[in-house]
Design a protein around this motif. Structure first.
Motif, PDB file in Angstrom:
ATOM      1  N   UNK A 176      -1.098 -20.795  49.508  1.00  0.00           N
ATOM      2  CA  UNK A 176      -0.823 -19.516  48.855  1.00  0.00           C
ATOM      3  C   UNK A 176      -2.023 -18.586  48.998  1.00  0.00           C
ATOM      4  N   UNK A 177      -2.917 -18.888  49.952  1.00  0.00           N
ATOM      5  CA  UNK A 177      -4.120 -18.086  50.127  1.00  0.00           C
ATOM      6  C   UNK A 177      -5.168 -18.348  49.067  1.00  0.00           C
ATOM      7  N   UNK A 178      -4.956 -19.378  48.240  1.00  0.00           N
ATOM      8  CA  UNK A 178      -5.872 -19.669  47.144  1.00  0.00           C
ATOM      9  C   UNK A 178      -7.019 -20.568  47.580  1.00  0.00           C
ATOM     10  N   UNK A 179      -8.142 -20.401  46.907  1.00  0.00           N
ATOM     11  CA  UNK A 179      -9.250 -21.343  46.997  1.00  0.00           C
ATOM     12  C   UNK A 179      -8.811 -22.605  46.267  1.00  0.00           C
ATOM     13  N   UNK A 180      -9.404 -23.734  46.580  1.00  0.00           N
ATOM     14  CA  UNK A 180      -9.017 -24.990  45.932  1.00  0.00           C
ATOM     15  C   UNK A 180      -9.194 -24.933  44.418  1.00  0.00           C
ATOM     16  N   UNK A 181     -10.082 -24.064  43.925  1.00  0.00           N
ATOM     17  CA  UNK A 181     -10.270 -23.927  42.474  1.00  0.00           C
ATOM     18  C   UNK A 181      -9.359 -22.851  41.874  1.00  0.00           C
ATOM     19  N   UNK A 182      -8.769 -22.037  42.725  1.00  0.00           N
ATOM     20  CA  UNK A 182      -7.919 -20.949  42.240  1.00  0.00           C
ATOM     21  C   UNK A 182      -6.554 -21.446  41.793  1.00  0.00           C
ATOM     22  N   UNK A 183      -5.893 -20.646  40.973  1.00  0.00           N
ATOM     23  CA  UNK A 183      -4.545 -20.982  40.509  1.00  0.00           C
ATOM     24  C   UNK A 183      -3.781 -19.704  40.202  1.00  0.00           C
ATOM     25  N   UNK A 184      -2.458 -19.814  40.210  1.00  0.00           N
ATOM     26  CA  UNK A 184      -1.577 -18.692  39.903  1.00  0.00           C
ATOM     27  C   UNK A 184      -0.386 -19.189  39.106  1.00  0.00           C
ATOM     28  N   UNK A 185       0.311 -18.267  38.457  1.00  0.00           N
ATOM     29  CA  UNK A 185       1.524 -18.600  37.704  1.00  0.00           C
ATOM     30  C   UNK A 185       2.589 -17.548  38.022  1.00  0.00           C
ATOM     31  N   UNK A 186       3.829 -18.024  38.156  1.00  0.00           N
ATOM     32  CA  UNK A 186       4.964 -17.165  38.482  1.00  0.00           C
ATOM     33  C   UNK A 186       6.118 -17.447  37.530  1.00  0.00           C
ATOM     34  N   UNK A 187       7.030 -16.467  37.411  1.00  0.00           N
ATOM     35  CA  UNK A 187       8.256 -16.675  36.639  1.00  0.00           C
ATOM     36  C   UNK A 187       9.211 -17.598  37.377  1.00  0.00           C
ATOM     37  N   UNK A 188       9.135 -17.607  38.704  1.00  0.00           N
ATOM     38  CA  UNK A 188       9.987 -18.478  39.507  1.00  0.00           C
ATOM     39  C   UNK A 188       9.180 -18.934  40.708  1.00  0.00           C
ATOM     40  N   UNK A 189       9.676 -19.965  41.372  1.00  0.00           N
ATOM     41  CA  UNK A 189       8.982 -20.450  42.557  1.00  0.00           C
ATOM     42  C   UNK A 189       9.069 -19.397  43.654  1.00  0.00           C
ATOM     43  N   UNK A 190       7.923 -18.885  44.127  1.00  0.00           N
ATOM     44  CA  UNK A 190       7.968 -17.855  45.164  1.00  0.00           C
ATOM     45  C   UNK A 190       8.282 -18.459  46.523  1.00  0.00           C
ATOM     46  N   UNK A 191       8.890 -17.648  47.367  1.00  0.00           N
ATOM     47  CA  UNK A 191       9.093 -18.059  48.746  1.00  0.00           C
ATOM     48  C   UNK A 191       7.742 -17.988  49.442  1.00  0.00           C
ATOM     49  N   UNK A 192       7.468 -18.965  50.317  1.00  0.00           N
ATOM     50  CA  UNK A 192       6.174 -19.018  50.989  1.00  0.00           C
ATOM     51  C   UNK A 192       6.383 -18.755  52.472  1.00  0.00           C
ATOM     52  N   UNK A 193       5.534 -17.864  53.035  1.00  0.00           N
ATOM     53  CA  UNK A 193       5.620 -17.538  54.445  1.00  0.00           C
ATOM     54  C   UNK A 193       4.935 -18.630  55.272  1.00  0.00           C
ATOM     55  N   UNK A 194       4.996 -18.501  56.586  1.00  0.00           N
ATOM     56  CA  UNK A 194       4.419 -19.515  57.458  1.00  0.00           C
ATOM     57  C   UNK A 194       2.916 -19.632  57.293  1.00  0.00           C
ATOM     58  N   UNK A 195       2.246 -18.551  56.893  1.00  0.00           N
ATOM     59  CA  UNK A 195       0.795 -18.628  56.704  1.00  0.00           C
ATOM     60  C   UNK A 195       0.419 -19.215  55.345  1.00  0.00           C
ATOM     61  N   UNK A 196       1.419 -19.686  54.582  1.00  0.00           N
ATOM     62  CA  UNK A 196       1.147 -20.343  53.313  1.00  0.00           C
ATOM     63  C   UNK A 196       1.047 -19.403  52.128  1.00  0.00           C
ATOM     64  N   UNK A 197       1.255 -18.115  52.366  1.00  0.00           N
ATOM     65  CA  UNK A 197       1.134 -17.138  51.276  1.00  0.00           C
ATOM     66  C   UNK A 197       2.505 -16.764  50.754  1.00  0.00           C
ATOM     67  N   UNK A 198       2.591 -16.433  49.458  1.00  0.00           N
ATOM     68  CA  UNK A 198       3.897 -16.029  48.911  1.00  0.00           C
ATOM     69  C   UNK A 198       4.362 -14.730  49.540  1.00  0.00           C
ATOM     70  N   UNK A 199       5.650 -14.587  49.641  1.00  0.00           N
ATOM     71  CA  UNK A 199       6.156 -13.333  50.150  1.00  0.00           C
ATOM     72  C   UNK A 199       7.441 -13.511  50.805  1.00  0.00           C
TER      73      UNK A 199
END
Length: 129
Positions: free
Chosen positions: A106-129
């Motif tokens: 999701x483009x995150x650092x190993x220490x980073x985190x995020x929260x969503x209302x629903x599971x986001x679709x992930x693109x081929x580069x691993x980022x949501x979108x």
């Protein structure tokens, strides 16, 4: 999704299949309002929650993205519990582009985190979108 201008709304209305003598103008307007609300809700659900929004999610499921699971549902009675055992300073922390992070997703650092209302679709580069 950007908000539509009045001219764009009129254009959509004028070229809509909903136009019909069997539909009242009120029914058509209600259909558009409901449709636009659904699109707005979907667009907002694909964006990460802010920490303030996350704290208001008590009793609602939240999709948490963090190492090592990189995505799992959590449900807490109190929204503040989602922050328990997580450092708010690392919320949304991305991996530096100059240093590839093999653990990142999701483009995150190993220490980073995020929260969503629903599971986001992930693109081929691993980022949501």
């Amino acid at each position: 999704m950007d908000a539509m201008t009045t001219a764009e709304c009129i254009h959509v209305y004028q070229h809509s299949r909903l136009q019909s003598e069997s539909f009242t103008p009120e029914a058509v307007a209600a259909a558009y309002v409901a449709g636009l609300a659904a699109l707005q809700e979907k667009a907002e659900a694909d964006k990460p929650l802010t920490l303030e929004e996350l704290e208001k999610m008590g009793g609602k499921p939240v999709w948490i993205v963090e190492y090592p699971k990189w995505g799992h549902w959590e449900l807490s009675e109190y929204g503040e519990d989602y922050l328990e055992d997580r450092d708010p300073d690392f919320y949304g922390m991305t991996a530096p582009e100059s240093i590839p992070d093999p653990l990142g997703k999701y483009g995150l650092h190993a220490l980073g985190w995020l929260a969503y209302k629903k599971e986001p679709e992930v693109t081929q580069d691993g980022k949501p979108g």
